[in-house]
Design a protein around this motif. Structure first.
Motif, PDB file in Angstrom:
ATOM      1  N   ALA A  41       0.835  -1.208   0.000  1.00 48.84           N
ATOM      2  CA  ALA A  41       0.000   0.000   0.000  1.00 48.84           C
ATOM      3  C   ALA A  41       0.869   1.256   0.000  1.00 48.84           C
ATOM      4  CB  ALA A  41      -0.934  -0.011   1.211  1.00 48.84           C
ATOM      5  N   ASP A  42       1.921   1.246   0.790  1.00 49.75           N
ATOM      6  CA  ASP A  42       2.820   2.391   0.895  1.00 49.75           C
ATOM      7  C   ASP A  42       3.473   2.714  -0.449  1.00 49.75           C
ATOM      8  OD1 ASP A  42       4.403   4.299   2.605  1.00 49.75           O
ATOM      9  OD2 ASP A  42       6.033   3.060   1.823  1.00 49.75           O
ATOM     10  N   LEU A  43       4.000   1.689  -1.112  1.00 50.21           N
ATOM     11  CA  LEU A  43       4.630   1.908  -2.415  1.00 50.21           C
ATOM     12  C   LEU A  43       3.622   2.407  -3.449  1.00 50.21           C
ATOM     13  CD1 LEU A  43       6.924  -1.255  -2.562  1.00 50.21           C
ATOM     14  CD2 LEU A  43       7.679   1.117  -2.288  1.00 50.21           C
ATOM     15  N   THR A  44       2.423   1.862  -3.415  1.00 47.14           N
ATOM     16  CA  THR A  44       1.376   2.276  -4.362  1.00 47.14           C
ATOM     17  C   THR A  44       0.967   3.726  -4.128  1.00 47.14           C
ATOM     18  OG1 THR A  44       0.615  -0.010  -4.495  1.00 47.14           O
ATOM     19  CG2 THR A  44      -0.918   1.705  -5.235  1.00 47.14           C
ATOM     20  N   LEU A  45       0.765   4.091  -2.868  1.00 49.39           N
ATOM     21  CA  LEU A  45       0.378   5.471  -2.551  1.00 49.39           C
ATOM     22  C   LEU A  45       1.505   6.453  -2.869  1.00 49.39           C
ATOM     23  CD1 LEU A  45      -1.565   4.838   0.763  1.00 49.39           C
ATOM     24  CD2 LEU A  45      -2.528   5.544  -1.443  1.00 49.39           C
ATOM     25  N   ALA A  46       2.739   6.051  -2.638  1.00 49.55           N
ATOM     26  CA  ALA A  46       3.877   6.920  -2.981  1.00 49.55           C
ATOM     27  C   ALA A  46       3.935   7.145  -4.489  1.00 49.55           C
ATOM     28  CB  ALA A  46       5.179   6.315  -2.469  1.00 49.55           C
ATOM     29  N   ALA A  47       3.697   6.095  -5.261  1.00 49.93           N
ATOM     30  CA  ALA A  47       3.674   6.235  -6.726  1.00 49.93           C
ATOM     31  C   ALA A  47       2.566   7.192  -7.147  1.00 49.93           C
ATOM     32  CB  ALA A  47       3.476   4.862  -7.381  1.00 49.93           C
ATOM     33  N   ALA A  48       1.401   7.042  -6.548  1.00 52.08           N
ATOM     34  CA  ALA A  48       0.275   7.926  -6.873  1.00 52.08           C
ATOM     35  C   ALA A  48       0.591   9.374  -6.501  1.00 52.08           C
ATOM     36  CB  ALA A  48      -0.990   7.451  -6.153  1.00 52.08           C
ATOM     37  N   ALA A  49       1.219   9.583  -5.360  1.00 51.91           N
ATOM     38  CA  ALA A  49       1.569  10.936  -4.932  1.00 51.91           C
ATOM     39  C   ALA A  49       2.570  11.578  -5.899  1.00 51.91           C
ATOM     40  CB  ALA A  49       2.139  10.910  -3.518  1.00 51.91           C
ATOM     41  N   LEU A  50       3.549  10.811  -6.341  1.00 47.33           N
ATOM     42  CA  LEU A  50       4.526  11.345  -7.299  1.00 47.33           C
ATOM     43  C   LEU A  50       3.863  11.701  -8.623  1.00 47.33           C
ATOM     44  CD1 LEU A  50       7.472   8.975  -6.411  1.00 47.33           C
ATOM     45  CD2 LEU A  50       7.545  11.489  -6.305  1.00 47.33           C
ATOM     46  N   MET A  51       2.942  10.870  -9.081  1.00 44.33           N
ATOM     47  CA  MET A  51       2.231  11.187 -10.332  1.00 44.33           C
ATOM     48  C   MET A  51       1.336  12.410 -10.149  1.00 44.33           C
ATOM     49  SD  MET A  51       1.393   7.547 -12.047  1.00 44.33           S
ATOM     50  CE  MET A  51       2.291   6.153 -11.428  1.00 44.33           C
ATOM     51  N   TRP A  52       0.716  12.532  -8.990  1.00 44.88           N
ATOM     52  CA  TRP A  52      -0.112  13.701  -8.686  1.00 44.88           C
ATOM     53  C   TRP A  52       0.739  14.970  -8.711  1.00 44.88           C
ATOM     54  CZ3 TRP A  52      -0.078  16.761  -4.083  1.00 44.88           C
ATOM     55  CH2 TRP A  52      -1.153  17.637  -3.966  1.00 44.88           C
TER      56      TRP A  52
END
Length: 125
Positions: A53-64
């Motif tokens: 979950a952490d890696l997925t949310l970090a990826a989403a935050a970077l794309m945002w």
């Protein structure tokens, strides 16, 4: 658009996918089959999914962050850089502390995590 953040986000998403698929096969299945007491086995299983979950949310935050100038975006970006540097550092320390031959290759996760930090750092600079 910040192409560095986009590249970092895509790289982080690939890392999350590798973690979920390959790690599930190579780490989680053997872990769940190991002769451990039930409570530590379940805690480690939960921690595995927390990292996913952490890696997925970090990826989403970077794309945002990539798609525009966001309020507080600089702070968020530097926290994400620190996050991936810390993850890389943990794998480097654990790898080097093991008495294996070629320890940096045996646990290569740092090679996947560090580029995310570098790309995000360039994007934040």
């Amino acid at each position: 658009m910040n192409a560095w953040f986009l590249a970092a986000g895509i790289t982080a998403a690939v890392v999350a996918a590798i973690h979920a698929v390959a790690g599930g096969r190579d780490v989680v299945r053997p872990l769940l089959a190991a002769d451990l007491a039930d409570e530590p086995r379940r805690v480690l299983h939960a921690v595995w999914h927390m990292v996913t979950a952490d890696l997925t949310l970090a990826a989403a935050a970077l794309m945002w962050l990539a798609w525009g100038n966001r309020p507080g975006g600089g702070t968020i970006a530097w926290l994400l850089v620190a996050h991936f540097v810390a993850y890389s550092g943990v794998f480097l320390v654990v790898s080097l502390a093991a008495s294996w031959s070629k320890p940096l290759v045996r646990l290569p996760q740092w090679m996947l995590l560090l580029p995310v930090a570098v790309l995000a750092g360039i994007g934040a600079a």
